[in-house]
Scaffold this motif. Structure first.
Motif, PDB file in Angstrom:
ATOM      1  N   ASP A 209      -4.704  20.367  -0.027  1.00  0.00           N
ATOM      2  CA  ASP A 209      -4.623  19.128   0.753  1.00  0.00           C
ATOM      3  C   ASP A 209      -5.563  18.057   0.203  1.00  0.00           C
ATOM      4  O   ASP A 209      -5.296  16.859   0.350  1.00  0.00           O
ATOM      5  CB  ASP A 209      -4.964  19.399   2.221  1.00  0.00           C
ATOM      6  CG  ASP A 209      -3.855  20.139   2.947  1.00  0.00           C
ATOM      7  OD1 ASP A 209      -2.762  20.292   2.369  1.00  0.00           O
ATOM      8  OD2 ASP A 209      -4.091  20.578   4.102  1.00  0.00           O
TER       9      ASP A 209
ATOM     10  N   ASP B 256      -0.384  15.713  -1.382  1.00  0.00           N
ATOM     11  CA  ASP B 256       0.239  15.645  -0.064  1.00  0.00           C
ATOM     12  C   ASP B 256       1.142  16.859   0.135  1.00  0.00           C
ATOM     13  O   ASP B 256       1.668  17.424  -0.832  1.00  0.00           O
ATOM     14  CB  ASP B 256       1.066  14.364   0.067  1.00  0.00           C
ATOM     15  CG  ASP B 256       0.191  13.114  -0.034  1.00  0.00           C
ATOM     16  OD1 ASP B 256      -0.992  13.192   0.355  1.00  0.00           O
ATOM     17  OD2 ASP B 256       0.704  12.080  -0.506  1.00  0.00           O
TER      18      ASP B 256
ATOM     19  N   GLN C 218       4.586  16.773  -1.573  1.00  0.00           N
ATOM     20  CA  GLN C 218       4.688  16.529  -3.011  1.00  0.00           C
ATOM     21  C   GLN C 218       5.164  17.774  -3.759  1.00  0.00           C
ATOM     22  O   GLN C 218       4.901  18.915  -3.360  1.00  0.00           O
ATOM     23  CB  GLN C 218       3.343  16.075  -3.576  1.00  0.00           C
ATOM     24  CG  GLN C 218       3.062  14.595  -3.363  1.00  0.00           C
ATOM     25  CD  GLN C 218       1.777  14.161  -4.040  1.00  0.00           C
ATOM     26  OE1 GLN C 218       0.729  14.770  -3.873  1.00  0.00           O
ATOM     27  NE2 GLN C 218       1.859  13.083  -4.811  1.00  0.00           N
TER      28      GLN C 218
END
Length: 283
Positions: free
Chosen positions: A229, A233, A236
């Motif tokens: 994280d 994201d 992604q």
């Protein structure tokens, strides 16, 4: 044991001890050492291994022998034939370990994933963790393997090549994570392979695999989630690279344990990308 009963992509030594005699389980020793280490993984397997463990040689045997790059993924026909020769069928639960703890086993986990087999897990902590709980070991020449039938179904989403990766370097939906030590990523340390440039791909991010492992075991899912994280994201697409496609698979395994779903390994990794002047490099 049903075909979906591996608890996750990582299993503990306690779990394997409890299920060691299950006929559905196949144990693979996927040990591999860096060139120049002076160690021979197959000889070590003969001398000391988990009961029934078969040796999975992704470096010299179950690999694309026509490629000039090391241990590239073979095609599904070759993979099917050689895995069948190891006595493995599609209904088997596969547990992979290595002698270093958590180093090369994820490579074989990824290979099976890429070949359509989800019932595969890595033994967390590998041989060192097994020894710590006094798990049984055997030695000597193994018994002859009775071949079975395994049919691979190649999943293109699990692997990428250099040209495809090149087209994604500026894509905001994609992030490339490099598992090499930070000093190599930032060109502060030369590459171990001759003729390979130092540095990294444009827009790639450094995530040394050692940051995801402690005492030869993966960090908890919660800590792994925090690591991913912090640099990407949740939605992604993650593409993993390293020196030659081995430790990139540690990142892929950790990302799956952390709950990520869009996972791809760049098989040629820096050995391909950094060679010559074809692909862009930053330091």
């Amino acid at each position: 044991m049903a075909n979906d009963e591996l608890p996750s992509s990582v299993v503990s030594v306690d779990w394997l001890l409890e299920n060691l005699d299950a006929k559905e389980i196949v144990i693979l020793d996927a040990s591999w050492f860096m060139p120049g280490s002076g160690r021979d993984a197959k000889s070590e397997w003969i001398n000391e291994r988990l009961p029934g463990a078969k040796f999975f040689d992704f470096d010299q045997e179950i690999c694309d022998r026509h490629s000039h790059l090391p241990h590239m993924l073979p095609d599904e026909t070759q993979f099917s034939r050689q895995v069948s020769e190891l006595g493995i069928s599609n209904d088997k639960q596969i547990v992979v370990y290595d002698t270093q703890g958590l180093f090369s086993a994820p490579r074989v986990w990824w290979m099976f994933k890429a070949m359509g087999h989800d019932a595969v897990a890595v033994l967390d902590g590998g041989l060192p963790a097994w020894k710590k709980v006094n798990g049984p070991l055997v030695s000597g020449e193994p018994e002859k393997v009775q071949p079975d039938t395994f049919t691979a179904r190649f999943r293109t989403e699990w692997v990428t090549d250099a040209q495809s990766l090149l087209s994604k370097l500026d894509d905001p939906k994609t992030v490339v994570l490099d598992a090499r030590p930070a000093a190599r990523f930032y060109a502060q340390q030369p590459e171990p392979r001759e003729g390979v440039r130092s540095g990294h791909m444009p827009n790639a991010k450094s995530l040394p695999f050692g940051q995801l492992v402690k005492d030869n075991q993966l960090l908890s899912p919660q800590l792994l989630k925090q690591r991913f994280d912090a640099i990407s994201d949740e939605d992604q697409h993650l593409i993993f690279s390293c020196g030659s496609g081995v430790t990139a698979c540690i990142l892929a395994l950790a990302a799956e344990v952390a709950g990520r779903e869009k996972l791809t390994v760049y098989d040629g990794s820096w050995t391909e990308w950094g060679a010559g002047l074809k692909y862009p490099v930053e330091s």
